[in-house]
Design a protein around this motif. Structure first.
Motif, short mmCIF file in Angstrom:
data_model
loop_
_atom_site.label_atom_id
_atom_site.label_comp_id
_atom_site.label_asym_id
_atom_site.label_seq_id
_atom_site.Cartn_x
_atom_site.Cartn_y
_atom_site.Cartn_z
N VAL A 4 0.83 -1.21 0.00
CA VAL A 4 0.00 0.00 0.00
C VAL A 4 0.87 1.25 0.00
O VAL A 4 1.80 1.38 0.81
CB VAL A 4 -0.93 0.02 1.23
CG1 VAL A 4 -1.87 1.23 1.16
CG2 VAL A 4 -1.75 -1.26 1.30
N ARG A 9 -1.90 12.01 3.53
CA ARG A 9 -2.74 11.72 4.69
C ARG A 9 -2.79 12.90 5.66
O ARG A 9 -3.79 13.10 6.36
CB ARG A 9 -2.24 10.46 5.39
CG ARG A 9 -3.07 10.08 6.61
CD ARG A 9 -2.80 8.66 7.07
NE ARG A 9 -1.39 8.37 7.18
CZ ARG A 9 -0.91 7.14 7.39
NH1 ARG A 9 -1.74 6.11 7.46
NH2 ARG A 9 0.39 6.93 7.50
N PRO A 32 -11.36 -1.94 3.26
CA PRO A 32 -10.22 -2.18 4.16
C PRO A 32 -9.02 -1.30 3.86
O PRO A 32 -8.28 -0.91 4.77
CB PRO A 32 -9.90 -3.67 3.97
CG PRO A 32 -10.60 -4.08 2.74
CD PRO A 32 -11.79 -3.19 2.61
N LEU A 33 -8.80 -0.96 2.58
CA LEU A 33 -7.69 -0.06 2.24
C LEU A 33 -7.90 1.31 2.88
O LEU A 33 -6.97 1.90 3.45
CB LEU A 33 -7.58 0.09 0.73
CG LEU A 33 -6.92 -1.05 -0.04
CD1 LEU A 33 -7.06 -0.81 -1.54
CD2 LEU A 33 -5.45 -1.17 0.35
N LEU A 35 -9.92 2.10 5.50
CA LEU A 35 -9.88 1.99 6.96
C LEU A 35 -8.45 1.87 7.46
O LEU A 35 -8.09 2.44 8.49
CB LEU A 35 -10.70 0.78 7.40
CG LEU A 35 -12.22 0.93 7.28
CD1 LEU A 35 -12.91 -0.43 7.42
CD2 LEU A 35 -12.75 1.89 8.33
N GLY A 36 -7.61 1.13 6.73
CA GLY A 36 -6.23 0.96 7.14
C GLY A 36 -5.36 2.17 6.88
O GLY A 36 -4.37 2.39 7.58
N ALA A 37 -5.72 2.97 5.87
CA ALA A 37 -4.89 4.12 5.51
C ALA A 37 -5.19 5.35 6.36
O ALA A 37 -4.32 6.20 6.54
CB ALA A 37 -5.09 4.46 4.03
N SER A 40 -5.84 6.49 12.83
CA SER A 40 -6.70 5.69 13.71
C SER A 40 -7.72 6.55 14.45
O SER A 40 -8.83 6.09 14.73
CB SER A 40 -5.84 4.90 14.70
OG SER A 40 -5.03 5.78 15.48
N SER A 43 -10.54 6.75 11.90
CA SER A 43 -11.13 5.51 11.40
C SER A 43 -11.81 4.68 12.48
O SER A 43 -12.54 3.74 12.17
CB SER A 43 -10.06 4.66 10.72
OG SER A 43 -9.09 4.23 11.67
N ARG A 44 -11.59 5.04 13.74
CA ARG A 44 -12.05 4.19 14.84
C ARG A 44 -13.54 3.90 14.77
O ARG A 44 -13.98 2.78 15.00
CB ARG A 44 -11.70 4.84 16.18
CG ARG A 44 -12.06 3.98 17.38
CD ARG A 44 -11.62 4.63 18.67
NE ARG A 44 -11.94 3.81 19.82
CZ ARG A 44 -11.73 4.17 21.08
NH1 ARG A 44 -11.16 5.34 21.34
NH2 ARG A 44 -12.05 3.36 22.07
#
Length: 221
Positions: A4, A9, A32-33, A35-37, A40, A43-44
């Protein structure tokens, strides 16, 4: 399973409270990409809109979708009516992830955006975070239940948060969101093509878009 690459960001560092993430959609990897990028902190509690006719049709898929992606069902049928659930989530400060194309692209191209996310942003007075995804189609195309072998490259680019101007119409704001995401997608596609050319030994000067990608990369650095 994938490699990735995340860009810009830091542009979302100042976002607080509810917001809506809007992104192009071409693969089951997309949620998922994103949420992971995302940081936190953001995205929590991010809740992903998921197609009720696919992700919530059987009990086991419904459970996994809700558990891993904090997902809620969206009716995609022609006669569907809004029950106000998304508005209720936003009022409680829950951010949303929406794919305004309505379904996954078959070939990675971007379909026209539906205006639901733009309307929600205007009604709730919240920002939209635009995100462009490149490479997910190749990494996990439609019909596959798992990414292809070899850790393919995927690209996630964050855009500057967007807010509707005072008096701006839903259609105008939706067009502006779509334009930004299409532009970011084109830039990341050029960067991905340049990286692929470098690995395979292709001369980037034979491909104008690849040369532009190198200029974009140097400017960003």
């Amino acid at each position: 399973m994938v490699r990735v690459h995340i860009s810009n960001r830091k542009l979302v560092n100042e976002v607080h409270g509810a917001y809506i993430v809007v992104a192009n959609h071409s693969s089951h990897l997309d949620a998922p990409l994103i949420l992971g990028a995302m940081p936190s902190r953001l995205s929590r509690y991010l809740a992903a809109a998921a197609a009720a006719d696919y992700f919530f049709d059987v009990w086991w898929r419904k459970g996994l979708t809700a558990l891993f992606f904090n997902a809620f069902p969206v009716d995609r049928s022609a006669n569907s009516r809004s029950n106000g659930f998304t508005g209720k989530l936003l009022k409680r400060g829950v951010p949303l992830l929406v794919f305004p194309e309505g379904t996954r692209s078959k070939d990675g191209t971007i379909a026209p955006f539906k205006a639901g996310a733009a309307a929600l942003c205007i009604k709730a007075g919240i920002p939209c975070i635009p995100i462009a995804l490149v490479g997910a189609t190749e990494a996990m195309p439609r019909g596959r239940n798992w990414p292809v072998p070899g850790r393919p490259d995927v690209y996630v680019e964050f855009g500057r948060p967007l807010r509707a101007a005072e008096g701006e119409s839903v259609d105008s704001f939706n067009d502006r969101i779509e334009t930004v995401i299409r532009s970011m997608h084109a830039e990341q596609k050029a960067i991905a093509d340049a990286a692929r050319a470098e690995r395979t030994g292709t001369n980037v000067h034979d491909h104008p878009t690849l040369g532009e990608a190198d200029e974009h990369r140097e400017g960003a650095a």
